[in-house]
Every structure is written in structure tokens, then in C-alpha cells.
Design a protein around this motif. Structure first.
Motif, PDB file in Angstrom:
ATOM      1  N   LEU A  10       2.671   0.495  -4.266  1.00 53.37           N
ATOM      2  CA  LEU A  10       2.391  -0.943  -4.251  1.00 53.37           C
ATOM      3  C   LEU A  10       1.630  -1.347  -2.990  1.00 53.37           C
ATOM      4  O   LEU A  10       0.727  -2.187  -3.035  1.00 53.37           O
ATOM      5  CB  LEU A  10       3.691  -1.745  -4.376  1.00 53.37           C
ATOM      6  N   ARG A  11       1.990  -0.740  -1.854  1.00 58.12           N
ATOM      7  CA  ARG A  11       1.306  -1.034  -0.595  1.00 58.12           C
ATOM      8  C   ARG A  11      -0.182  -0.648  -0.696  1.00 58.12           C
ATOM      9  O   ARG A  11      -1.048  -1.377  -0.277  1.00 58.12           O
ATOM     10  CB  ARG A  11       1.975  -0.299   0.562  1.00 58.12           C
ATOM     11  N   GLU A  12      -0.443   0.523  -1.299  1.00 56.97           N
ATOM     12  CA  GLU A  12      -1.826   0.972  -1.461  1.00 56.97           C
ATOM     13  C   GLU A  12      -2.601   0.043  -2.385  1.00 56.97           C
ATOM     14  O   GLU A  12      -3.756  -0.278  -2.125  1.00 56.97           O
ATOM     15  CB  GLU A  12      -1.863   2.395  -2.021  1.00 56.97           C
ATOM     16  N   LYS A  13      -1.974  -0.389  -3.459  1.00 60.38           N
ATOM     17  CA  LYS A  13      -2.655  -1.238  -4.439  1.00 60.38           C
ATOM     18  C   LYS A  13      -2.861  -2.667  -3.935  1.00 60.38           C
ATOM     19  O   LYS A  13      -3.901  -3.266  -4.183  1.00 60.38           O
ATOM     20  CB  LYS A  13      -1.863  -1.283  -5.757  1.00 60.38           C
ATOM     21  N   LEU A  14      -1.859  -3.211  -3.252  1.00 57.45           N
ATOM     22  CA  LEU A  14      -1.911  -4.608  -2.835  1.00 57.45           C
ATOM     23  C   LEU A  14      -2.528  -4.807  -1.453  1.00 57.45           C
ATOM     24  O   LEU A  14      -2.919  -5.918  -1.114  1.00 57.45           O
ATOM     25  CB  LEU A  14      -0.507  -5.218  -2.846  1.00 57.45           C
ATOM     26  N   GLY A  15      -2.591  -3.769  -0.664  1.00 61.59           N
ATOM     27  CA  GLY A  15      -3.035  -3.932   0.722  1.00 61.59           C
ATOM     28  C   GLY A  15      -1.843  -4.318   1.570  1.00 61.59           C
ATOM     29  O   GLY A  15      -0.912  -4.974   1.097  1.00 61.59           O
ATOM     30  N   ASN A  16      -1.853  -3.922   2.810  1.00 62.01           N
ATOM     31  CA  ASN A  16      -0.684  -4.119   3.670  1.00 62.01           C
ATOM     32  C   ASN A  16      -0.291  -5.573   3.863  1.00 62.01           C
ATOM     33  O   ASN A  16       0.880  -5.910   3.850  1.00 62.01           O
ATOM     34  CB  ASN A  16      -0.914  -3.458   5.033  1.00 62.01           C
ATOM     35  N   SER A  17      -1.237  -6.483   4.052  1.00 63.97           N
ATOM     36  CA  SER A  17      -0.874  -7.872   4.349  1.00 63.97           C
ATOM     37  C   SER A  17      -0.240  -8.544   3.128  1.00 63.97           C
ATOM     38  O   SER A  17       0.803  -9.177   3.236  1.00 63.97           O
ATOM     39  CB  SER A  17      -2.081  -8.659   4.829  1.00 63.97           C
ATOM     40  N   THR A  18      -0.853  -8.415   1.957  1.00 62.11           N
ATOM     41  CA  THR A  18      -0.293  -9.017   0.751  1.00 62.11           C
ATOM     42  C   THR A  18       1.045  -8.381   0.422  1.00 62.11           C
ATOM     43  O   THR A  18       2.001  -9.053   0.061  1.00 62.11           O
ATOM     44  CB  THR A  18      -1.260  -8.832  -0.438  1.00 62.11           C
ATOM     45  N   TYR A  19       1.111  -7.075   0.555  1.00 59.76           N
ATOM     46  CA  TYR A  19       2.335  -6.331   0.271  1.00 59.76           C
ATOM     47  C   TYR A  19       3.484  -6.841   1.140  1.00 59.76           C
ATOM     48  O   TYR A  19       4.571  -7.108   0.651  1.00 59.76           O
ATOM     49  CB  TYR A  19       2.075  -4.844   0.517  1.00 59.76           C
TER      50      TYR A  19
END
Length: 189
Positions: free
Chosen positions: A172-181
Motif C-alpha cells: 500500500l505504501r508503494e502504491k499510495l506514496g509515503n505521504s498519502t499512505y
């Protein structure tokens, strides 16, 4: 039990592709009809039934007879339907808890709420891409279950839950990007 039933159970247990076609043809329509009693969205009905077939195919469970197999299929469909209903209720409650546009005069606040709603939509989109076991763990967590409760519900060890959680979070972190995640994790988990 007749010979055809024995043959299908044996084929299901051995993951025989030819027999699986008969197995699928025998149960698919009936299971869809059963699930449609709980859900009105036909695409969701078919998806939920497909997930049950996939879990049987990918699982290591061995069925002793057609009665056990049939009971398992209907129970799994029922549980998937309830989970689907709960997940949609949670999603709807998150979205309904957001204030309406009339409550805000500030365009920046409206924009922030729109971004938040889109981030939640993306989260659920990517959760659907997770492998079935990881998806179940994350959705149970979103429902508010503790990691220990999840392990107990799924009949797996807490270490399995933690490993699957870690893999899910990484995906999920990879897909959403760190800030959004990070923002979504603080809102949901």
C-alpha cells in the motif's frame, strides 16, 4: 453420495482442471443465486462467488465428501457477502462523516475534503489488489479488530497476521506514496 459426487470431490482435492470445469458448472449458478439474496449488485455477487472458487483452488483444504464441500462453499459465500456488506457500510460511513459542501465557505477546505475522499477511494482500490489473505487481514483491521482478534478469526498465528500486515503495508505504501499512505493510516488504522 454417488460416483459423480465422489469424482468431483476427488478432482477438487487434486486440483484437476478438467474436473474443476464440472465442479464450477455444478455450483456457480446456485452460489450466485444464493449470494444475490444478500446483495443486489450483480457484479459483486459474481466476484464474491469467484473469490470462493479461487480460495478453494489456492487452499490446501481436503474435502472428505460432497456434503462437506457444499457446506464449505455456501458458508464461504455467506461470509464473503457479509464482509462485502460491512466494508461498504464502513466506506459509506467514512464518506458520510465528511461534512457537506454547504458547511464550508472556504474553497481550500472543500479541496482538502475532496483529496481525502479520493485518497480513501484509492486505498480501497489498492486493498482489492492485495492477495486474498492480506486483503482479509487489512479489512478486518479497518473494521476495528485487534491483531490478536484477526489471528483468532482467521485461525492463523499472530506471526502470520503480522507478516501479512507488513507485506500489505509495504504494498500500500508503494502504491499510495509515503505521504498519502501515512495520512490514511492515521485516519483508518
Amino acid at each position: 453420495m454417488n460416483g459423480k459426487d465422489d469424482f468431483i470431490v476427488l478432482g477438487v482435492n487434486q486440483k484437476d482442471k478438467k474436473i474443476w470445469r464440472d465442479f464450477y458448472d455444478r455450483y456457480y449458478a446456485a452460489l450466485c443465486s444464493y449470494v444475490s439474496k444478500f446483495l443486489s449488485v450483480s457484479d459483486a455477487v459474481e466476484d464474491l462467488v469467484q473469490e470462493v472458487f479461487i480460495s478453494v483452488w489456492e487452499g490446501k483444504r481436503i474435502f472428505s465428501d460432497s456434503k462437506e464441500l457444499t457446506n464449505y462453499l455456501y458458508r464461504a459465500c455467506y461470509n464473503n457477502a457479509l464482509l462485502y456488506i460491512r466494508n461498504n457500510q464502513i466506506r459509506d460511513s467514512i464518506l458520510s462523516s465528511l461534512p457537506s459542501e454547504e458547511d464550508f465557505e472556504d474553497e481550500e477546505m472543500i479541496y482538502a475534503l475532496t483529496v481525502k475522499e479520493e485518497a480513501i477511494r484509492q486505498l480501497y482500490f489498492y486493498i482489492e489488489e492485495l492477495p486474498a489473505e492480506q486483503r482479509r487481514i487489512i479489512l478486518l483491521r479497518i473494521e476495528g479488530h485487534s491483531w490478536d482478534e484477526i489471528a483468532s478469526k482467521l485461525g492463523v498465528s499472530i506471526n502470520t497476521v503480522k507478516t501479512q500486515k507488513s507485506r500489505s503495508y509495504k504494498f500500500l505504501r508503494e502504491k499510495l506514496g509515503n505521504s498519502t499512505y501515512s495520512v490514511l493510516l492515521s485516519l483508518i488504522f
